[in-house]
Design an enzyme around this catalytic site. Structure first.
Site, short mmCIF file in Angstrom:
data_model
loop_
_atom_site.label_atom_id
_atom_site.label_comp_id
_atom_site.label_asym_id
_atom_site.label_seq_id
_atom_site.Cartn_x
_atom_site.Cartn_y
_atom_site.Cartn_z
N LEU A 218 0.87 -1.19 0.00
CA LEU A 218 0.00 0.00 0.00
C LEU A 218 0.89 1.22 0.00
CD1 LEU A 218 -2.71 -0.32 2.80
CD2 LEU A 218 -3.02 -0.64 0.35
N HIS A 219 0.58 2.20 -0.83
CA HIS A 219 1.36 3.43 -0.73
C HIS A 219 0.57 4.68 -1.10
CE1 HIS A 219 1.63 2.85 -5.05
NE2 HIS A 219 2.08 4.08 -5.16
N ARG A 220 -0.64 4.51 -1.64
CA ARG A 220 -1.36 5.72 -2.08
C ARG A 220 -1.78 6.55 -0.88
NH1 ARG A 220 -1.34 5.92 -7.20
NH2 ARG A 220 -0.96 3.87 -8.08
#
Ligand code: UD1
Length: 377
Positions: A218-220
């Site tokens: 996850l990075h958004r």
């Protein structure tokens, strides 16, 4: 034949696997091309940048703009100022940009203003979600590009609908799959336990994943920046991990958010979530080849999972890569960040077989097609 001087641009992690096959292909034709590689420096850590150059054998950048972190305007502005000087000194025939990061947009604007022709690899992708900075980058880059090199038919249709002249659009396939095909044997040879142990940054025992696991990335900002939302997601991941261990590869932004939201301890000490630092390309490919499922908000992982056949739970409300969706033959399922939808998709993923799917022209020869097209310009 006149030798073409080409400046290609990389800035952030997802660019490196796209530029590698292009750089290798150009190097096969030194009579036709002079290649200058520019790294804007948006990603600068060894784990986010340098290790990809080593693993994928990308030539050292000829120019490093050293832009670093900052707000979007800061990154784009600093890149434009620095890249303008490069263009004025080097006077290329073409600037080639890839993907949808800030470097892509900044360098295409600068080139267009300097009247240098722009070719965009991965043109035509649209999420139709203007809250995504990447969508703005795609729209601007495609509007300014002279050559739009697309991965699939849906992307062509997007561009035509926007009024892009058909003559500028060339469907070439997906260049990331060139990299995947070239590296999957080497990735397959890696030892899973070694990969997990070498990169483990939590306190779970990596051995718990050796009988099956899912990968989580996850990075958004929309998923990780809000502490309350991240807390809800972490509770869900803890629940899912009781069914199947999760290997969570942590982007720097996500790691920071877990720490500041006070969630690090509960994740790390659960024993079922193995936290690992950002992986190198081969290591990530190995995990994707072995995982029962991928849970992600990344773009590239949807494509790689599609070709490898790994069920992909895409934690977004939309995708600019619809060709990878289940309903179009792929493996990706959109769940947003809604716990029930994620839970449901996760259970489904655990009950199905791997089902590889290659859209037309995702055949490992995209870079060669691009170089032929550039030669003919
Ligand atoms: C960028 C891209 C996104 C891509 C992602 C992959 C844009 C608009 N976004 O987002 O499309 O999916 O890369 O990673 O270009 N940081 C480090 N070390 C680094 C780089 C970043 O610690 O080498 C940290 C910094 O604290 C930085 C944060 O990560 O503030 C985010 O980096 P940034 O370049 O702003 O964008 P990404 O979220 O990585």
């Amino acid at each position: 034949m006149k030798q073409l001087r080409i400046i290609s641009v990389v800035g952030a992690r997802p660019n490196f696997m796209k530029i590698a096959p292009f750089a290798h292909e150009l190097a096969l034709h030194p009579d036709r091309f002079e290649h200058i590689l520019v790294h804007t420096g948006q990603h600068y850590d060894k784990a986010m940048s340098e290790q990809f150059f080593e693993t994928l054998n990308i030539p050292r950048p000829d120019v490093d703009l050293g832009i670093g972190s900052g707000s979007h305007a800061e990154q784009v502005g600093r890149t434009m100022i620095a890249f303008e000087k490069v263009l004025q000194e080097r006077k290329p025939d073409w600037v080639v940009v890839v993907g949808d990061v800030n470097a892509t947009c900044a360098c295409s604007i600068t080139a267009a203003k300097e009247r240098v022709k722009v070719a965009h690899i991965e043109a035509g992708l649209r999420s139709f979600d203007m809250t995504m900075p990447e969508e703005i980058n795609r729209l601007v880059t495609d509007r300014l590009s002279d050559l739009l090199l697309t991965p699939d038919e849906i992307s062509d249709a997007n561009l035509l609908r926007e009024g892009t002249p058909a003559a500028k659009i060339k469907r070439v396939g997906n260049i990331m799959i060139d990299t995947l095909d070239r590296n999957r044997v080497a990735a397959g040879r890696l030892d899973l336990k070694t990969v997990l142990s070498a990169n483990n940054i939590g306190s779970a025992d990596p051995a718990s994943a050796l009988n099956g696991f899912a990968v989580l990335t996850l990075h958004r900002p929309s998923n990780v920046d809000d502490g309350h939302k991240l807390k809800t997601l972490v509770s869900l991941f803890l629940e899912l991990s009781r069914e199947l261990p999760l290997v969570w590869t942590l982007h720097p932004r996500t790691r920071k958010q877990l720490e500041v939201s006070g969630l690090w301890k509960s994740v790390s000490e659960s024993g079922r979530i193995i936290l690992v630092q950002p992986l190198d390309y081969l290591e990530m490919l190995k995990l994707n080849m072995e995982a029962k499922a991928v849970i992600t908000d990344s773009g590239g992982l949807q494509e790689e999972s599609c070709v490898l056949g790994t069920p992909c739970i895409t934690m977004r409300d939309n995708t600019e890569r619809p060709v990878t969706l289940l309903e179009n033959g792929g493996t990706s399922q959109l769940t947003g960040s809604v716990p029930d939808k994620i839970r449901h998709a996760f259970n489904r993923a655990l009950s199905v077989q791997r089902k590889p799917f290659r859209p037309p022209l995702w055949d490992g020869h995209t870079a060669a097609r691009i170089v032929d097209i550039l030669s003919a310009q």
